[in-house]
Design an enzyme around this catalytic site. Structure first.
Site, mmCIF file in Angstrom:
data_model
loop_
_atom_site.group_PDB
_atom_site.id
_atom_site.type_symbol
_atom_site.label_atom_id
_atom_site.label_comp_id
_atom_site.label_asym_id
_atom_site.label_seq_id
_atom_site.Cartn_x
_atom_site.Cartn_y
_atom_site.Cartn_z
ATOM 1 N N LYS A 166 0.839 -1.206 0.000
ATOM 2 C CA LYS A 166 0.000 0.000 0.000
ATOM 3 C C LYS A 166 0.867 1.245 0.000
ATOM 4 O O LYS A 166 0.570 2.219 -0.679
ATOM 5 C CB LYS A 166 -0.938 -0.007 1.205
ATOM 6 C CG LYS A 166 -2.004 -1.070 1.063
ATOM 7 C CD LYS A 166 -3.259 -0.719 1.818
ATOM 8 C CE LYS A 166 -4.363 -1.684 1.382
ATOM 9 N NZ LYS A 166 -5.421 -1.821 2.361
ATOM 10 N N LYS B 120 -4.696 -10.801 -5.895
ATOM 11 C CA LYS B 120 -5.900 -11.262 -5.196
ATOM 12 C C LYS B 120 -7.116 -10.426 -5.608
ATOM 13 O O LYS B 120 -6.958 -9.269 -6.014
ATOM 14 C CB LYS B 120 -5.683 -11.215 -3.687
ATOM 15 C CG LYS B 120 -5.630 -9.820 -3.117
ATOM 16 C CD LYS B 120 -5.682 -9.804 -1.602
ATOM 17 C CE LYS B 120 -5.626 -8.366 -1.115
ATOM 18 N NZ LYS B 120 -5.650 -8.184 0.311
ATOM 19 N N LYS C 111 -11.139 -4.861 -4.036
ATOM 20 C CA LYS C 111 -11.895 -3.718 -4.538
ATOM 21 C C LYS C 111 -10.957 -2.627 -5.024
ATOM 22 O O LYS C 111 -11.277 -1.873 -5.930
ATOM 23 C CB LYS C 111 -12.756 -3.178 -3.394
ATOM 24 C CG LYS C 111 -14.015 -2.544 -3.844
ATOM 25 C CD LYS C 111 -14.660 -1.802 -2.698
ATOM 26 C CE LYS C 111 -14.962 -0.383 -3.112
ATOM 27 N NZ LYS C 111 -15.242 0.513 -2.008
HETATM 28 P P1 TYM Z 1 -10.829 -7.141 4.688
HETATM 29 O O1 TYM Z 1 -11.988 -6.281 5.033
HETATM 30 O O2 TYM Z 1 -9.874 -6.702 3.658
HETATM 31 O O3 TYM Z 1 -11.330 -8.561 4.264
HETATM 32 C C1 TYM Z 1 -12.243 -9.311 5.060
HETATM 33 C C2 TYM Z 1 -11.913 -10.788 4.944
HETATM 34 O O4 TYM Z 1 -11.946 -11.209 3.581
HETATM 35 C C3 TYM Z 1 -10.760 -11.913 3.269
HETATM 36 N N1 TYM Z 1 -10.403 -11.688 1.852
HETATM 37 C C4 TYM Z 1 -10.138 -12.662 0.973
HETATM 38 N N2 TYM Z 1 -10.148 -13.996 1.098
HETATM 39 C C5 TYM Z 1 -9.834 -14.717 -0.003
HETATM 40 N N3 TYM Z 1 -9.529 -14.171 -1.206
HETATM 41 C C6 TYM Z 1 -9.519 -12.828 -1.378
HETATM 42 N N4 TYM Z 1 -9.243 -12.300 -2.563
HETATM 43 C C7 TYM Z 1 -9.830 -12.010 -0.243
HETATM 44 N N5 TYM Z 1 -9.911 -10.672 -0.062
HETATM 45 C C8 TYM Z 1 -10.261 -10.496 1.239
HETATM 46 C C9 TYM Z 1 -9.715 -11.333 4.191
HETATM 47 O O5 TYM Z 1 -8.639 -12.232 4.360
HETATM 48 C C10 TYM Z 1 -10.497 -11.117 5.461
HETATM 49 O O6 TYM Z 1 -10.557 -12.308 6.220
HETATM 50 N N6 TYM Z 1 -7.391 -6.705 8.218
HETATM 51 C C11 TYM Z 1 -8.682 -7.307 7.947
HETATM 52 C C12 TYM Z 1 -9.763 -6.846 8.875
HETATM 53 C C13 TYM Z 1 -9.523 -7.072 10.315
HETATM 54 C C14 TYM Z 1 -9.464 -8.313 10.982
HETATM 55 C C15 TYM Z 1 -9.257 -8.012 12.364
HETATM 56 C C16 TYM Z 1 -9.522 -9.630 10.557
HETATM 57 C C17 TYM Z 1 -9.370 -6.106 11.269
HETATM 58 N N7 TYM Z 1 -9.211 -6.675 12.486
HETATM 59 C C18 TYM Z 1 -9.132 -9.019 13.306
HETATM 60 C C19 TYM Z 1 -9.399 -10.641 11.506
HETATM 61 C C20 TYM Z 1 -9.212 -10.329 12.866
HETATM 62 C C21 TYM Z 1 -9.043 -6.920 6.542
HETATM 63 O O7 TYM Z 1 -8.523 -6.030 5.977
HETATM 64 O O8 TYM Z 1 -10.058 -7.568 6.044
#
Ligand code: TYM
Length: 324
Positions: A111, A191, A194
């Site tokens: 990023k 991956k 969005k």
């Molecule tokens: P976020 O909002 O980007 O994504 C939410 C969840 O979706 C999964 N994900 C994917 N899985 C498979 N293939 C993909 N292309 C893909 N894109 C997204 C992510 O792995 C995630 O599980 N940092 C986290 C949010 C967060 C969090 C936490 C997660 C904040 N605190 C504590 C677990 C525990 C995030 O950005 O998710």
């Protein structure tokens, strides 16, 4: 088991979120204590996030999650900023986090390389994530593969805190599902996300015609000779197909591919059909929920329940470090 996971309210839930995380969240509600969080503090790290969009995206995401099968009666579903204990624990944990570890986070490096102004929140993002998880003493975290490094860091932070101040936090383990790594349709070496633009992802609630078009134009290859390895684009279509279609259908198409007889248009049509069928119940429930006027109350009740755990654990953490 105490399960915790989080998702950012960025306006769209895509297939990566659904198959990588949310589907597991729903299944894990059976027999476990689950805490699921809409992480709006994390969403603030997005430079182009507008206040009105964030405000609305939290509600929309809550409705999406409920449509997917998250049950706010059984499970604690809440908005992160309704429980400010997250930020206080984040600060305490930051003081047992290695600066070197933070500089090695690939998500941060990626990023930071892509934007001109890099805010401090982006750098601290994984510490807040560790605070989210540890505040509930969670031992398991269902996530997609892209979050593994952040989870590894959460374990290191827990270990370091426990070592210095006495055993308090469990070391949280990831739970990875079959859809842990869904790739972009337009560039299957990255991956599904969005942030790369609309042609890269499929939204869970996107109009059917738009989903059909995006699948039709998904990147494949110009045809492989028998025995040659599957290209990333085709492999990704098979990954998604396996999540929505019966084994016989997938095996049949795999055989055709191995024999060099598979027409990609056919693969895409079959995928589209099974995907729409699999998503139909979620999409129908979401349309019904659109009229639900009590989502703020549902989230407030979730935050009340989350706060009970959060206050107790934060109190203990404060006492351990000498802030009592
Ligand atoms: P976020 O909002 O980007 O994504 C939410 C969840 O979706 C999964 N994900 C994917 N899985 C498979 N293939 C993909 N292309 C893909 N894109 C997204 C992510 O792995 C995630 O599980 N940092 C986290 C949010 C967060 C969090 C936490 C997660 C904040 N605190 C504590 C677990 C525990 C995030 O950005 O998710």
């Amino acid at each position: 088991m105490r399960i915790f996971s989080g998702i950012q309210p960025t306006g769209v839930v895509h297939l990566g979120n659904y198959f990588g995380a949310i589907r597991q969240w729903v299944e894990l509600q059976e027999g476990n204590e689950c805490v699921y969080c809409i992480v709006d503090y994390h969403a603030l790290t997005n430079e182009d996030m507008k206040p009105d969009v964030l405000r609305e995206a939290r509600r929309e995401l809550a409705l999406d999650l409920i449509a997917c099968g998250i049950d706010p009666e059984r499970t604690i579903l809440f908005v992160q900023s309704d429980v400010p204990e997250h930020t206080e624990l984040c600060w305490i944990l930051g003081c047992v986090t290695s600066y070197g570890d933070l500089t090695r986070m690939t998500q941060f490096k990626q990023k930071a390389a892509e934007q001109e102004f890099v805010n401090g929140g982006l750098f601290y993002y994984p510490v807040l994530q560790a605070a989210d998880i540890l505040l509930y003493l969670a031992d398991h975290v269902p996530v997609g593969e892209d979050q593994l490094q952040h989870l590894e860091l959460s374990r290191r932070i827990a270990r370091r805190f426990n070592y210095r101040f006495g055993e308090l936090f469990p070391e949280p383990q990831p739970i990875l599902g079959k859809g842990a790594r869904i790739m972009s349709l337009a560039d299957p070496t990255r991956k599904m996300s969005k942030s790369y633009g609309p042609e890269h992802y499929l939204g869970l609630m996107e109009p059917e015609e738009s989903i059909r078009k995006k699948i039709r134009s998904a990147v494949t290859d110009i045809g492989l000779k028998p025995g040659q390895e599957m290209s990333p684009g085709v492999a990704n279509l098979f990954t998604i197909l396996e999540l929505v279609a019966p084994t016989e259908v997938v095996e049949g198409l795999r055989r055709e591919h191995a024999e060099g007889k598979l027409l990609y248009k056919h693969l895409k049509d079959v995928l589209f059909r099974h995907l729409m069928e699999a998503l139909a119940p979620v999409r129908e429930r979401r349309a019904e929920l659109a009229a639900r006027g009590d989502i703020d109350e549902v989230l407030a009740a979730g935050a009340d329940r989350a706060r009970v755990i959060a206050r107790e654990v934060l109190g203990e953490a404060r006492a351990r470090v000498g802030l009592d």
